[in-house]
Design a protein around this motif. Structure first.
Motif, short mmCIF file in Angstrom:
data_model
loop_
_atom_site.label_atom_id
_atom_site.label_comp_id
_atom_site.label_asym_id
_atom_site.label_seq_id
_atom_site.Cartn_x
_atom_site.Cartn_y
_atom_site.Cartn_z
N SER A 71 9.19 -0.23 -2.45
CA SER A 71 9.36 1.22 -2.60
C SER A 71 8.68 1.97 -1.47
CB SER A 71 8.81 1.67 -3.96
OG SER A 71 9.53 1.08 -5.03
N PHE A 72 7.46 1.55 -1.11
CA PHE A 72 6.78 2.20 0.01
C PHE A 72 7.49 1.90 1.33
CE2 PHE A 72 2.87 2.94 -2.54
CZ PHE A 72 2.67 4.26 -2.18
N GLU A 73 8.02 0.70 1.47
CA GLU A 73 8.77 0.39 2.68
C GLU A 73 10.00 1.28 2.82
OE1 GLU A 73 9.65 -3.73 2.64
OE2 GLU A 73 7.55 -4.37 2.87
N PHE A 74 10.65 1.57 1.71
CA PHE A 74 11.81 2.45 1.76
C PHE A 74 11.40 3.87 2.16
CE2 PHE A 74 14.91 5.36 0.02
CZ PHE A 74 16.12 4.77 0.33
N LEU A 75 10.34 4.41 1.55
CA LEU A 75 9.88 5.75 1.89
C LEU A 75 9.45 5.82 3.35
CD1 LEU A 75 7.78 6.61 -1.30
CD2 LEU A 75 10.11 7.32 -0.77
N ASP A 76 8.74 4.80 3.81
CA ASP A 76 8.31 4.76 5.20
C ASP A 76 9.51 4.70 6.14
OD1 ASP A 76 6.29 4.37 7.37
OD2 ASP A 76 7.23 2.41 7.49
N MET A 116 -3.34 6.55 -8.40
CA MET A 116 -3.41 5.27 -9.10
C MET A 116 -3.78 4.15 -8.14
SD MET A 116 -0.33 5.29 -11.95
CE MET A 116 0.98 5.73 -10.80
N MET A 117 -3.29 4.20 -6.93
CA MET A 117 -3.61 3.14 -5.97
C MET A 117 -5.08 3.18 -5.58
SD MET A 117 -0.22 3.14 -3.57
CE MET A 117 -0.73 1.64 -2.73
N LEU A 118 -5.64 4.37 -5.41
CA LEU A 118 -7.05 4.48 -5.06
C LEU A 118 -7.95 4.05 -6.23
CD1 LEU A 118 -7.12 7.86 -3.09
CD2 LEU A 118 -7.34 5.56 -2.14
N ASP A 119 -7.60 4.50 -7.42
CA ASP A 119 -8.45 4.22 -8.58
C ASP A 119 -8.44 2.75 -8.98
OD1 ASP A 119 -9.07 6.89 -8.63
OD2 ASP A 119 -7.65 7.40 -10.23
N HIS A 120 -7.34 2.06 -8.71
CA HIS A 120 -7.21 0.67 -9.17
C HIS A 120 -7.12 -0.32 -8.00
CE1 HIS A 120 -6.63 1.85 -13.40
NE2 HIS A 120 -5.96 2.88 -12.91
N ASP A 121 -7.54 0.11 -6.82
CA ASP A 121 -7.66 -0.79 -5.68
C ASP A 121 -6.34 -1.49 -5.38
OD1 ASP A 121 -8.57 -2.32 -3.62
OD2 ASP A 121 -9.71 -3.72 -4.87
N ILE A 122 -5.28 -0.70 -5.20
CA ILE A 122 -3.97 -1.21 -4.82
C ILE A 122 -3.64 -0.61 -3.46
CG2 ILE A 122 -1.53 -1.40 -5.45
CD1 ILE A 122 -2.35 -0.87 -8.34
N SER A 123 -3.25 -1.43 -2.52
CA SER A 123 -3.00 -0.92 -1.17
C SER A 123 -1.86 -1.69 -0.53
CB SER A 123 -4.26 -1.02 -0.30
OG SER A 123 -4.67 -2.37 -0.19
N THR A 124 -1.17 -1.01 0.35
CA THR A 124 -0.16 -1.63 1.21
C THR A 124 -0.27 -0.98 2.59
OG1 THR A 124 1.63 -0.04 0.80
CG2 THR A 124 1.38 -1.84 -0.77
N PHE A 125 0.13 -1.71 3.60
CA PHE A 125 0.09 -1.15 4.95
C PHE A 125 1.08 0.01 5.09
CE2 PHE A 125 -1.34 -5.61 6.12
CZ PHE A 125 -2.67 -5.24 6.22
N THR A 126 2.23 -0.12 4.45
CA THR A 126 3.22 0.95 4.55
C THR A 126 2.76 2.21 3.82
OG1 THR A 126 4.38 -0.09 2.69
CG2 THR A 126 5.21 -0.55 4.90
N ALA A 127 2.01 2.05 2.73
CA ALA A 127 1.48 3.23 2.03
C ALA A 127 0.54 4.02 2.94
CB ALA A 127 0.75 2.80 0.76
N CYS A 128 -0.22 3.33 3.76
CA CYS A 128 -1.10 4.02 4.71
C CYS A 128 -0.29 4.80 5.74
CB CYS A 128 -2.02 3.02 5.39
SG CYS A 128 -3.17 2.17 4.28
N ARG A 129 0.82 4.23 6.19
CA ARG A 129 1.66 4.95 7.15
C ARG A 129 2.32 6.17 6.50
NH1 ARG A 129 3.40 -0.30 8.99
NH2 ARG A 129 5.37 -0.06 7.87
N VAL A 130 2.76 6.01 5.27
CA VAL A 130 3.34 7.14 4.55
C VAL A 130 2.31 8.25 4.37
CG1 VAL A 130 4.31 7.87 2.33
CG2 VAL A 130 5.09 5.76 3.39
N ILE A 148 -8.36 10.43 1.81
CA ILE A 148 -9.16 9.30 1.36
C ILE A 148 -8.38 7.99 1.54
CG2 ILE A 148 -10.19 8.25 -0.70
CD1 ILE A 148 -10.93 11.04 -1.63
N THR A 149 -7.06 8.05 1.40
CA THR A 149 -6.24 6.86 1.64
C THR A 149 -6.37 6.41 3.09
OG1 THR A 149 -4.67 7.56 -0.06
CG2 THR A 149 -3.90 5.92 1.52
N LEU A 150 -6.45 7.36 4.03
CA LEU A 150 -6.64 6.99 5.43
C LEU A 150 -8.00 6.33 5.64
CD1 LEU A 150 -5.15 10.00 7.45
CD2 LEU A 150 -4.05 7.91 6.67
N LEU A 151 -9.04 6.87 5.01
CA LEU A 151 -10.36 6.25 5.14
C LEU A 151 -10.37 4.85 4.52
CD1 LEU A 151 -12.79 9.22 4.35
CD2 LEU A 151 -12.49 8.05 6.54
#
Length: 384
Positions: A71-76, A116-130, A148-151
């Motif tokens: 899903s993040f890859e599609f948005l990116d 939700m990703m920050l609170d539950h420690d979920i990350s993807t490289f594409t989410a950072c680009r988005v 905060i996602t960038l940090l």
């Protein structure tokens, strides 16, 4: 489109959006669909937790992680294509970003996903680009969440971008443009402390970037910004350092900060070594955050059996409901006629007056020969 792989799905989406040319609004519909799909996957992934109970649970979590990553890859991919076609300041890119962050319904959903990703420690490289692409047009709580996602990128292994690039965006949008609100300083300080601790742990300065001096200057600027927010002045001789508010950064101990000062001073000219001058205004924290979970990716492999996979897909408890519920009506006489006689007799509907009465023993003759019977013709005198 859901049956295609992520790259093929993105190619088809680009072709459809290009042919639509904004007449039907296909781009907005696709963005909304994938954002809602992302929200649903994150909620289910969090509900399942990280404990492994059965093989089916592990397969289900793997499928949800794959859905989140794709899903993040599609948005990116949609955002990157908009920037390539017309540039960052083009109408197409502005409309795409504006719909994601400012729409009354979609904007809060995007913010909830990153929360939700920050609170539950979920990350993807594409989410950072988005997050990097959306940051320039976001406001208020969504802006702080994306910042905060960038940090958080600085703690990922390996970091998707250099420390210098990340801090440049944080300083540019958060400090120079005044995007950090006073109400969000607590969240910002917590994540900044973890990020600076990660910088101090990179003793070889491998991830500082091609210009480590710039990264060190950004650190000084960020800490000076927090110092000003804490009402502590470097030039004010009357300021009591012991009673001043100071700068409190979670996860940044005194040893880590001193190591960060040594690394920064090694790449900065003598007249610009200002980081050590902030030492008296720092409040140390010995809290060490746990390492981040590995980033999600759509190409991660999963080893399982065909039987487990089939059982997981068949026992999915979150089958989507139809958009329009079917009306609940009692069965009709014609519908009952299609059933077996035993089903009709067992059904509560069999008691309705329109169905044939069921007689037992010889009560048919008794009812027909009763003197109180209201009948259109006399009872039969024949013997059975």
């Amino acid at each position: 489109m859901s049956r295609l792989d992520a790259p093929d799905s993105l190619v088809l989406a680009h072709e459809l959006i290009s042919r639509d040319a904004g007449r039907v609004g296909l781009r907005d519909w696709l963005l909304q669909h994938h954002v809602l799909k992302l929200e649903n996957a994150l909620e289910r992934l969090i509900d399942h937790g990280s404990n492994r109970y059965t093989d089916e649970d592990e397969v289900r979590r793997a499928l949800l992680r794959h859905t989140t990553a794709t899903s993040f890859e599609f948005l990116d991919g949609i955002l990157q294509r908009a920037f390539q076609d017309g540039g960052r300041d083009s109408d197409e890119s502005e409309e795409t970003i504006s719909y994601l962050v400012r729409d009354e319904q979609l904007g809060p959903t995007v913010r909830r996903c990153f929360h939700m990703m920050l609170d539950h420690d979920i990350s993807t490289f594409t989410a950072c680009r988005v997050a990097d692409l959306l940051l320039c047009s976001s406001r208020d709580d969504l802006f702080t969440t994306l910042l905060i996602t960038l940090l958080r990128k600085m703690r990922m292994q390996p970091p998707p971008s250099t420390f210098s690039e990340t801090l440049e965006n944080v300083v540019g949008y958060g400090v120079d443009d005044g995007g950090i609100r006073d109400a969000d300083l607590c969240r910002f300080r917590s994540e900044l402390g973890f990020a600076l601790s990660a910088m101090a742990a990179d003793e070889t300065m491998e991830h500082w970037g091609d210009e480590p001096t710039t990264a060190a200057q950004h650190v000084v600027k960020l800490l000076d910004f927090l110092r000003s927010k804490a009402n502590v002045g470097l030039e004010d001789d009357d300021t009591d350092i012991e009673t001043a508010g100071g700068i409190t950064l979670d996860g940044l101990s005194e040893a880590s900060f001193q190591r960060l000062v040594e690394l920064a001073d090694s790449v900065m000219p003598p007249d610009a070594r200002l980081l050590s001058s902030l030492t008296p205004y720092m409040n140390w924290s010995d809290y060490l955050p746990s390492p981040l979970n590995p980033p999600l990716a759509s190409d991660q492999n999963l080893t399982t059996t065909a039987r487990t996979l089939r059982s997981t897909l068949m026992n999915n408890p979150t089958t989507p409901r139809p958009s329009t519920p079917m009306p609940v009506t009692p069965p009709t006489i014609l519908g009952m006629a299609a059933l077996s006689p035993f089903t009709v007799l067992r059904s509560p509907t069999a008691r309705v007056a329109s169905l044939t009465k069921t007689y037992a023993k010889n009560d048919f003759r008794q009812n027909r020969t009763s003197p109180n019977t209201n009948s259109s013709r006399p009872p039969s005198k024949h013997v059975d």
